[in-house]
Design an enzyme around this catalytic site. Structure first.
Site, short mmCIF file in Angstrom:
data_model
loop_
_atom_site.label_atom_id
_atom_site.label_comp_id
_atom_site.label_asym_id
_atom_site.label_seq_id
_atom_site.Cartn_x
_atom_site.Cartn_y
_atom_site.Cartn_z
N GLU A 164 2.22 1.67 8.78
CA GLU A 164 1.11 2.20 9.59
C GLU A 164 1.53 2.80 10.93
O GLU A 164 1.02 2.42 11.99
CB GLU A 164 0.05 1.09 9.78
CG GLU A 164 -0.44 0.57 8.44
CD GLU A 164 -1.49 -0.54 8.56
OE1 GLU A 164 -1.68 -1.08 9.67
OE2 GLU A 164 -2.11 -0.87 7.54
N ASN A 205 4.91 3.31 4.88
CA ASN A 205 3.64 2.99 4.21
C ASN A 205 2.49 3.18 5.20
O ASN A 205 2.62 2.80 6.36
CB ASN A 205 3.74 1.50 3.79
CG ASN A 205 2.69 1.03 2.84
OD1 ASN A 205 2.47 1.66 1.82
ND2 ASN A 205 2.06 -0.10 3.15
N HIS A 241 -6.61 1.89 0.36
CA HIS A 241 -7.78 1.01 0.52
C HIS A 241 -9.00 1.93 0.54
O HIS A 241 -9.37 2.47 1.58
CB HIS A 241 -7.66 0.21 1.82
CG HIS A 241 -6.52 -0.75 1.80
ND1 HIS A 241 -6.50 -1.85 0.96
CD2 HIS A 241 -5.35 -0.78 2.48
CE1 HIS A 241 -5.38 -2.52 1.15
NE2 HIS A 241 -4.65 -1.89 2.06
N GLU A 269 -1.36 -0.36 -2.18
CA GLU A 269 -2.32 -1.42 -1.84
C GLU A 269 -3.72 -1.07 -2.36
O GLU A 269 -4.73 -1.28 -1.66
CB GLU A 269 -2.36 -1.64 -0.32
CG GLU A 269 -1.00 -1.93 0.28
CD GLU A 269 -1.04 -2.26 1.78
OE1 GLU A 269 -2.13 -2.54 2.32
OE2 GLU A 269 0.04 -2.26 2.39
N ASP A 271 -7.27 -0.87 -3.49
CA ASP A 271 -8.52 -1.57 -3.79
C ASP A 271 -9.66 -0.60 -3.51
O ASP A 271 -9.48 0.39 -2.79
CB ASP A 271 -8.67 -2.91 -3.06
CG ASP A 271 -8.44 -2.86 -1.56
OD1 ASP A 271 -8.61 -1.79 -0.95
OD2 ASP A 271 -8.08 -3.92 -1.00
C1 XIL Z 1 -3.86 -7.94 4.79
C2 XIL Z 1 -3.82 -9.22 3.97
O1 XIL Z 1 -4.26 -8.95 2.67
C3 XIL Z 1 -4.72 -10.26 4.61
O2 XIL Z 1 -4.62 -11.50 3.93
C4 XIL Z 1 -4.35 -10.44 6.07
O3 XIL Z 1 -5.26 -11.33 6.69
C5 XIL Z 1 -4.37 -9.11 6.79
O4 XIL Z 1 -3.51 -8.21 6.13
N1 XIL Z 1 -2.65 -3.00 5.15
C6 XIL Z 1 -1.51 -3.69 4.94
C7 XIL Z 1 -1.57 -5.10 4.49
O5 XIL Z 1 -0.42 -3.12 5.00
O6 XIL Z 1 -0.49 -5.86 4.96
C8 XIL Z 1 -2.87 -5.75 4.88
O7 XIL Z 1 -2.91 -7.04 4.27
C9 XIL Z 1 -4.03 -4.90 4.45
C10 XIL Z 1 -3.98 -3.57 5.12
#
Ligand code: XIL
Length: 453
Positions: A164, A205, A241, A269, A271
């Site tokens: 990020e 990432n 996300h 990641e 979802d």
């Molecule tokens: C999230 C985890 O899933 C949670 O359990 C934690 O509280 C916060 O982080 N981007 C990322 C991940 O790169 O590491 C994050 O994971 C979600 C957003």
């Protein structure tokens, strides 16, 4: 990398996971059908792709562990490898959960995505709240990378080295690292990671970089310039996300433009969240969205695969981070595959079976005498049809089949495997199929649980 998977294993434990046996009277047992689709990992491997999930180490037992092991060929520790997890107190390390996940992955022939080394978030208090000179920051970062990547050298196939780094408008995010070291921290981190494990694939990432936009273009320009400077960069992670109904139209085009720079692209990641409560229309839209993401990755050779950020709604970060939203993953809270799961199966070229719970199998002993018995299995469906069924069980007291009708069964030791006859392979929605058998017994004749597939 250890990711060549030409002969993936079928995991019986997971096929059996979720089977519930209810003994009724002395002679009947019921088993709920469960997903009998070819595991996602096998379908993905056949397409040359990774199918991964983020996991929580403490949950890797029981049904959660069975599904994580059976369905996925890549694992990402959801939190276990973050700086605050591995070094909560300066100089005092805790690798327990990270070690556990890596060991689980090795036991299940899975690769690991290491997540993440250099980030603005989830840093330990001592680091985040410290006051550091650039030289100190540089040493802290280099040492952290050397230690963590070195610890898992040869065991972690890919690292999210930097997480990020950008703002939405494409400017660099003001972080501990950027503020202290300037944008050069990114090249420095990648170089340190390469030195610590030359075989690991090194990624940058980020989120909201799935479509073509200001942020993804900044990332694109960074990767291009890193490549030109000979900085070690192997891939770009698009977190994904996503919000229901909002898969960017330019996703595939965006993946392709990164691939054309000569780097891999991974969806890291995924979802897809919705406003709760979920309903069938939202779940159908979500399935279409998951399929669109899968298809975009499948369409680009250098897209290495897709990782979901938790495979079950019960292990998703969404409800706590986005209040009122959730249901973002392919399995519901109770590990039942959702339409999104079946959409992934279909995108990968598999055939999806009816929703879990649509079909049940009831085993009953219909008559019994001194050494023999007659039994039957009745398969009933409600909510979806079943086509090309299999039913299996394990006899618990030495029973042996002597003849079978309306199915083809084989018995090896205590294990019985049956499949439909040529004429009764379809169990219609709202209908049933029954097959029967004679068997021998002595001592006792307990009812086994039947697994439908
Ligand atoms: C999230 C985890 O899933 C949670 O359990 C934690 O509280 C916060 O982080 N981007 C990322 C991940 O790169 O590491 C994050 O994971 C979600 C957003």
């Amino acid at each position: 990398m250890r990711s060549s998977r030409t002969s993936p294993r079928v995991r019986l434990a997971a096929l059996l996971a979720g089977a519930v046996t209810v003994g009724a009277l002395v002679t009947a047992g019921t088993t709920t059908a469960h997903a009998a689709d070819t595991p996602l990992r096998d379908l993905a491997a056949a397409r040359g792709k990774a199918m991964g999930t983020a996991v929580t180490g403490s949950k890797l037992t029981g049904t959660y562990g069975d599904i994580a092991g059976a369905q996925f060929n890549w694992l990402t520790p959801g939190n276990a490898m973050k700086w605050e997890s591995v070094e909560p107190t300066r100089g005092s390390h805790n690798w327990a959960e990270a070690d556990q996940i890596v060991a689980f992955a090795e036991a299940h022939d899975q690769d690991v995505r290491g997540h993440t080394l250099v980030w603005h978030s989830q840093n330990p208090g001592w680091l985040a709240n410290g006051s550091w000179t650039p030289a100190q920051l540089s040493t802290l970062m280099n040492d952290h990378i050397a230690l963590e990547v070195g610890r898992y050298k040869g065991r972690v196939a890919a690292w999210d080295v930097v997480n990020e780094p950008f703002n939405e408008d494409g400017t660099y995010r003001q972080t501990l690292w950027y503020n202290g070291l300037g944008s050069g921290y990114i090249a420095q981190a990648l170089t340190a990671a390469r030195a610590a494990d030359p075989a690991a694939k090194l990624y940058i990432n980020d989120y909201n970089v799935e479509g073509v936009n200001a942020k993804s273009t900044a990332l694109y320009n960074l990767v291009k310039s890193l490549k030109e400077q000979g900085v070690p960069i192997d891939g770009v992670g698009l977190q994904a996300h996503l919000i229901l109904g909002q898969v960017p139209a330019t996703l595939q085009q965006n993946i392709q433009r990164f691939a054309d720079l000569g780097v891999d692209v991974a969806i890291t990641e995924l979802d897809i969240r919705m406003n709760l409560p979920a309903d069938s229309a939202k779940l159908a839209q979500q399935a279409a969205d998951y399929k669109a993401v899968m298809n975009a990755c499948l369409a680009v050779t250098r897209c290495t695969g897709v990782t979901v950020w938790g495979f079950t709604d019960s292990d998703s970060w969404i409800p706590s981070t986005f209040p009122g939203q959730g249901a973002a993953t392919p399995y519901d809270d109770n590990y039942a595959p959702k339409p999104a799961y079946r959409a992934i199966v279909e995108a990968l070229g598999g055939t999806s079976t009816p929703p879990t719970g649509a079909c049940t199998a009831v085993y009953s002993v219909t008559s019994q005498w001194n050494t023999g018995f007659t039994g039957q299995v009745k398969i009933s469906c409600a909510g979806a049809a079943l086509s090309g069924w299999k039913a299996g069980w394990t006899f618990g007291a030495g029973q042996k089949l002597t003849s079978v009708w309306n199915a083809n069964c084989t018995q090896t030791g205590a294990t019985v495997s049956c499949a439909n006859a040529s004429y009764n392979g379809t169990v219609p929605d709202g209908g049933s199929v029954t097959f029967g058998f004679n068997g021998s017994w002595s001592g006792s004749n307990p009812v086994p649980s039947v697994t439908l597939g």
